[in-house]
Design an enzyme around this catalytic site. Sequence first.
Site, PDB file in Angstrom:
ATOM      1  N   GLU A   1       0.845  -1.196   0.000  1.00  0.00           N
ATOM      2  CA  GLU A   1       0.000   0.000   0.000  1.00  0.00           C
ATOM      3  C   GLU A   1       0.886   1.255   0.000  1.00  0.00           C
ATOM      4  O   GLU A   1       1.888   1.310   0.720  1.00  0.00           O
ATOM      5  CB  GLU A   1      -0.833  -0.057   1.282  1.00  0.00           C
ATOM      6  CG  GLU A   1      -1.777   1.065   1.525  1.00  0.00           C
ATOM      7  CD  GLU A   1      -2.421   0.967   2.923  1.00  0.00           C
ATOM      8  OE1 GLU A   1      -3.322   1.766   3.192  1.00  0.00           O
ATOM      9  OE2 GLU A   1      -2.012   0.126   3.736  1.00  0.00           O
ATOM     10  N   TRP A   2       0.506   2.233  -0.809  1.00  0.00           N
ATOM     11  CA  TRP A   2       1.211   3.521  -0.825  1.00  0.00           C
ATOM     12  C   TRP A   2       0.668   4.376   0.323  1.00  0.00           C
ATOM     13  O   TRP A   2      -0.539   4.571   0.446  1.00  0.00           O
ATOM     14  CB  TRP A   2       0.998   4.231  -2.156  1.00  0.00           C
ATOM     15  CG  TRP A   2       1.561   5.619  -2.194  1.00  0.00           C
ATOM     16  CD1 TRP A   2       0.869   6.784  -2.084  1.00  0.00           C
ATOM     17  CD2 TRP A   2       2.940   5.969  -2.338  1.00  0.00           C
ATOM     18  NE1 TRP A   2       1.728   7.859  -2.156  1.00  0.00           N
ATOM     19  CE2 TRP A   2       3.019   7.386  -2.317  1.00  0.00           C
ATOM     20  CE3 TRP A   2       4.128   5.241  -2.486  1.00  0.00           C
ATOM     21  CZ2 TRP A   2       4.213   8.084  -2.435  1.00  0.00           C
ATOM     22  CZ3 TRP A   2       5.328   5.947  -2.606  1.00  0.00           C
ATOM     23  CH2 TRP A   2       5.361   7.336  -2.577  1.00  0.00           C
ATOM     24  N   ILE A   3       1.575   4.862   1.157  1.00  0.00           N
ATOM     25  CA  ILE A   3       1.163   5.675   2.308  1.00  0.00           C
ATOM     26  C   ILE A   3       1.604   7.111   2.065  1.00  0.00           C
ATOM     27  O   ILE A   3       2.774   7.362   1.763  1.00  0.00           O
ATOM     28  CB  ILE A   3       1.836   5.163   3.611  1.00  0.00           C
ATOM     29  CG1 ILE A   3       1.551   3.674   3.843  1.00  0.00           C
ATOM     30  CG2 ILE A   3       1.408   6.000   4.812  1.00  0.00           C
ATOM     31  CD1 ILE A   3       0.110   3.309   4.022  1.00  0.00           C
TER      32      ILE A   3
ATOM     33  N   ASP B   1      14.131  -2.199  14.065  1.00  0.00           N
ATOM     34  CA  ASP B   1      15.058  -1.352  13.289  1.00  0.00           C
ATOM     35  C   ASP B   1      14.478   0.065  13.226  1.00  0.00           C
ATOM     36  O   ASP B   1      14.375   0.666  12.163  1.00  0.00           O
ATOM     37  CB  ASP B   1      15.229  -1.951  11.879  1.00  0.00           C
ATOM     38  CG  ASP B   1      16.348  -1.266  11.085  1.00  0.00           C
ATOM     39  OD1 ASP B   1      17.127  -0.493  11.679  1.00  0.00           O
ATOM     40  OD2 ASP B   1      16.432  -1.502   9.863  1.00  0.00           O
TER      41      ASP B   1
END
Length: 284
Positions: free
Chosen positions: A89-91, A192
């Site tokens: 998904e593009w956020i 991380d």
Amino acid sequence: MNLESVLSNAGDRTSILKKSPVRGGDINDAWLIETENERYFLKTNHEMDEAFFKIEETGLKEIVSSNTISVPAVYQSGESEGTPYLLMEWIEGDKTGQTEALLGQRLAAMHRVTNEQFGYGGNTCIGRLRQPNGWYDSWTDYYCSKRLFPQMELAVSSGRMTGKRRLKMDKLLSKLDLFLPHNPEPSLLHGDLWGGNWIAGAGGEPYLVDPSVFYGDRELEIAFTELFGGFGHAFYEQYREAFSLEGNYEDRKPLYQLYYLLAHLNMFGESYGSSVDRILNRYI
Ligand code: ADP
């Protein structure tokens, strides 16, 4: 890679309008893909095998199932014409005055998700380095055997851990119980969490990206957020309000930052050497 077929396997058969590079990651090539239907975030890496992105996918799904903090949905991972990829998904959004406070609260909620043992069932990666794993009853044993020791060995084999640095590192590991007499709960960690691994989405919602999940001492996560910056006052205030840190956290903080500094020494070279030495000199 055959992008049309990757998208079509993910259920999108509309035309691709644009493929633009995204900067910011250390390791992979990243792209914004726009189709008539949807916008996607695509990561590719020619040097790694398919398992590399499977690990990231597993970690993202583990965070999703904690129901505590947002991560991008994974649509598909695999290999296309020899190129491993991860399609998600593009956020996109802007940070609001609330974003960092929410990040603190939600990360604290994620850290309240615990496990019986420390570690993780499969190997993960820290940057491009393989990160061995296993299940341990003792946090100190896990941190020594699966975190500090493998990084030390890597540094020795590449000639970045010699002389006094090596002697001190050996001593530290042989006495780690003395410096780390700590028996925390095994918390679900991103693993991380530097400033480049969280982003704001719609409405300023904070999202974690690029995890290296395992169950461990949450102080390790907080210590890394403090190492390179990227987290403001509201983040720490809200985190501590939701889940306070023990008073002697500061005594352990350098020992926890040491792991990430060793990984950076191994990935990026001697520019991280003096920070490693400073911490070794503090304890040995
Ligand atoms: P790398 O694995 O190479 O370090 P990242 O996963 O950290 O790559 O992604 C690189 C950059 O792309 C991030 O710092 C972030 O700014 C942006 N990014 C990551 N995931 C998304 C996403 N799902 N949507 C939009 N941008 C993202």
